[in-house]
Design an enzyme around this catalytic site. Structure first.
Site, PDB file in Angstrom:
ATOM      1  NE  ARG A   1      38.366  37.429  40.016  1.00 37.04           N
ATOM      2  CZ  ARG A   1      38.175  38.685  39.956  1.00 37.04           C
ATOM      3  NH1 ARG A   1      39.053  39.491  39.066  1.00 37.04           N
ATOM      4  NH2 ARG A   1      37.552  39.377  40.515  1.00 37.04           N
TER       5      ARG A   1
ATOM      6  CG  HIS B   1      32.077  39.221  40.342  1.00 38.77           C
ATOM      7  ND1 HIS B   1      32.577  38.601  41.367  1.00 38.77           N
ATOM      8  CD2 HIS B   1      32.632  40.301  39.883  1.00 38.77           C
ATOM      9  CE1 HIS B   1      33.854  39.384  41.662  1.00 38.77           C
ATOM     10  NE2 HIS B   1      33.702  40.562  40.763  1.00 38.77           N
TER      11      HIS B   1
ATOM     12  CD  GLN C   1      31.617  44.196  42.119  1.00 38.35           C
ATOM     13  OE1 GLN C   1      32.811  43.954  41.961  1.00 38.35           O
ATOM     14  NE2 GLN C   1      31.100  45.313  42.415  1.00 38.35           N
TER      15      GLN C   1
ATOM     16  CG  ASP D   1      31.025  44.307  33.903  1.00 36.58           C
ATOM     17  OD1 ASP D   1      32.146  45.001  34.068  1.00 36.58           O
ATOM     18  OD2 ASP D   1      30.864  43.154  34.087  1.00 36.58           O
TER      19      ASP D   1
ATOM     20  CB  CYS E   1      31.711  45.661  39.115  1.00 36.46           C
ATOM     21  SG  CYS E   1      32.011  45.244  37.318  1.00 36.46           S
TER      22      CYS E   1
ATOM     23  NE  ARG F   1      33.561  43.236  45.809  1.00 32.89           N
ATOM     24  CZ  ARG F   1      34.482  42.571  44.870  1.00 32.89           C
ATOM     25  NH1 ARG F   1      34.849  43.157  43.762  1.00 32.89           N
ATOM     26  NH2 ARG F   1      34.754  41.180  44.838  1.00 32.89           N
TER      27      ARG F   1
HETATM   28  N1   CP Z   1      35.223  44.290  40.189  1.00 29.54           N
HETATM   29  C1   CP Z   1      36.172  43.371  40.794  1.00 29.54           C
HETATM   30  O1   CP Z   1      35.884  42.285  40.706  1.00 29.54           O
HETATM   31  O2   CP Z   1      37.592  43.818  40.332  1.00 29.54           O
HETATM   32  P1   CP Z   1      38.678  42.852  40.327  1.00 29.54           P
HETATM   33  O3   CP Z   1      38.711  42.115  39.071  1.00 29.54           O
HETATM   34  O4   CP Z   1      39.724  44.108  40.379  1.00 29.54           O
HETATM   35  O5   CP Z   1      38.873  42.097  41.473  1.00 29.54           O
HETATM   36  N1  NVA Z   2      32.458  41.150  33.723  1.00 30.39           N
HETATM   37  C1  NVA Z   2      33.758  41.416  34.113  1.00 30.39           C
HETATM   38  C2  NVA Z   2      33.902  41.746  35.466  1.00 30.39           C
HETATM   39  C3  NVA Z   2      35.290  42.384  36.240  1.00 30.39           C
HETATM   40  C4  NVA Z   2      35.129  42.469  37.572  1.00 30.39           C
HETATM   41  C5  NVA Z   2      34.960  40.248  33.698  1.00 30.39           C
HETATM   42  O1  NVA Z   2      34.295  39.171  33.948  1.00 30.39           O
HETATM   43  O2  NVA Z   2      36.040  40.550  33.409  1.00 30.39           O
END
Ligand code: CP
Ligand code: NVA
Length: 305
Positions: A101, A128, A131, A221, A261, A289
């Site tokens: 990440r 992502h 997701q 989102d 999400c 997930r």
């Molecule tokens: N939706 C998602 O990726 O959540 P987190 O940021 O908690 O992993």
């Molecule tokens: N768009 C959001 C998604 C979190 C799961 C972010 O990048 O923070």
């Protein structure tokens, strides 16, 4: 060795395969069975940003599959003690798969270039993919065949939106997006979509009510993603009118689902009434997930039968 950095890395038939493995593992899990498809395999997680769902579902999923998980903390010095190239060349000698990440998508791309093991994107500023796979799997459970259905995305043209657009293209779904002009997909991504998923039926508008009119599901989102906190006030102003509330839901077909999400900024992009309401499937998305991460891991590590 395959990577999953964006959904462009998967053909439609491969998504079907991941979903088939997921379904099999999920059915067994519901009967109390944890099939050890990946004994002795090791997954490393390298996270530059916070996470609940992605981190815990990958870790629990790998453990369910009989493998092990290593969450790498700051002391490994990713991006600080040595080059990403050296880091990747070394890390892949110890583990079978890395979930990363990162703030910048390029970091994940570079890591994958130097790792000889599989690298999975657990969220970057650009995409992502895990997701979107869990979201499409959730919808598939509810509607059966995805082909011909419409996903209406209302909000920021961000990482989640890009992966959903790619996923809809791969699965024969229509993607309708309501986004203020300054936050819509850029030309480079639209060109990429055209090459990668020429069959994608995509419509982009600035009118949320028009976008949701034929939706099977309405997705939103956060307006301010991780790393964009300094822009939050400006974004709240720019996204005024894009909230998913009871009034907007009433413009959609009566059986339309609400998706997010998570984590949500309640009171901004969605009201409590909608996210906690009858049409909301956000908890099914979050639950899936786990199952989809297991499908991804089993597929990418070649353990699927
Ligand atoms: N939706 C998602 O990726 O959540 P987190 O940021 O908690 O992993
Ligand atoms: N768009 C959001 C998604 C979190 C799961 C972010 O990048 O923070």
């Amino acid at each position: 060795m395959r990577n999953l950095l964006t959904l462009a890395d998967l053909k439609s038939a491969e998504i079907d395969r991941v979903f088939a493995i997921t379904e099999d593992l999920k059915t067994k899990y519901s009967r109390g069975l944890r099939e050890a498809l990946l004994p002795g395999r090791v997954m490393a997680l390298l996270f530059e940003k916070p996470s609940l769902r992605t981190r815990v579902s990958f870790e629990a999923g790998m453990i369910n599959l009989g493998g092990s998980s290593l969450f790498l903390g700051d002391e490994v010095g990713f991006g600080a003690r040595e080059s990403v190239a050296d880091f990747g060349r070394v890390l892949c000698q110890y583990v079978d798969v890395v979930v990363v990440r990162a703030f910048h998508h390029q970091t994940a791309v570079e890591l994958a270039r130097y790792c000889t093991c599989a690298v999975i994107n657990g969220l970057t500023d650009y995409a992502h993919p895990c997701q979107a796979l869990a979201d499409l799997y959730t919808l598939k459970e509810l509607v059966g065949r995805l082909k011909g259905h419409t996903l209406a995305y209302v909000g920021d043209g961000n990482n989640v939106a890009r992966s959903l657009a790619e996923g809809c293209g791969k699965m024969g779904m229509k993607f309708v997006m309501a986004t203020p002009k300054a936050y819509q997909f850029d030309d480079a991504f639209l060109a990429h979509l055209k090459t990668e998923t020429p069959e994608l039926d995509i419509k982009i508008t600035t009118d949320p009510a028009a976008a949701v009119r034929e939706a099977t599901a309405i997705y939103t989102d956060v307006w301010t993603s991780m790393g964009q906190e300094s822009e939050s006030e400006q974004r709240r102003r720019d996204f005024d009118g894009y909230q998913i509330n009871g009034k907007l839901m009433s413009k959609a077909p009566s059986g339309a689902f609400f998706m997010h999400c998570l984590p949500a900024h309640r009171g901004e992009e969605v009201t409590d009434e909608v996210i906690d309401g009858q049409q909301s499937i956000v908890m099914q998305q979050a639950a899936n997930r786990l199952h989809v991460q297991k499908g991804i891991l089993a597929w990418i590590l070649g353990a699927q039968r």
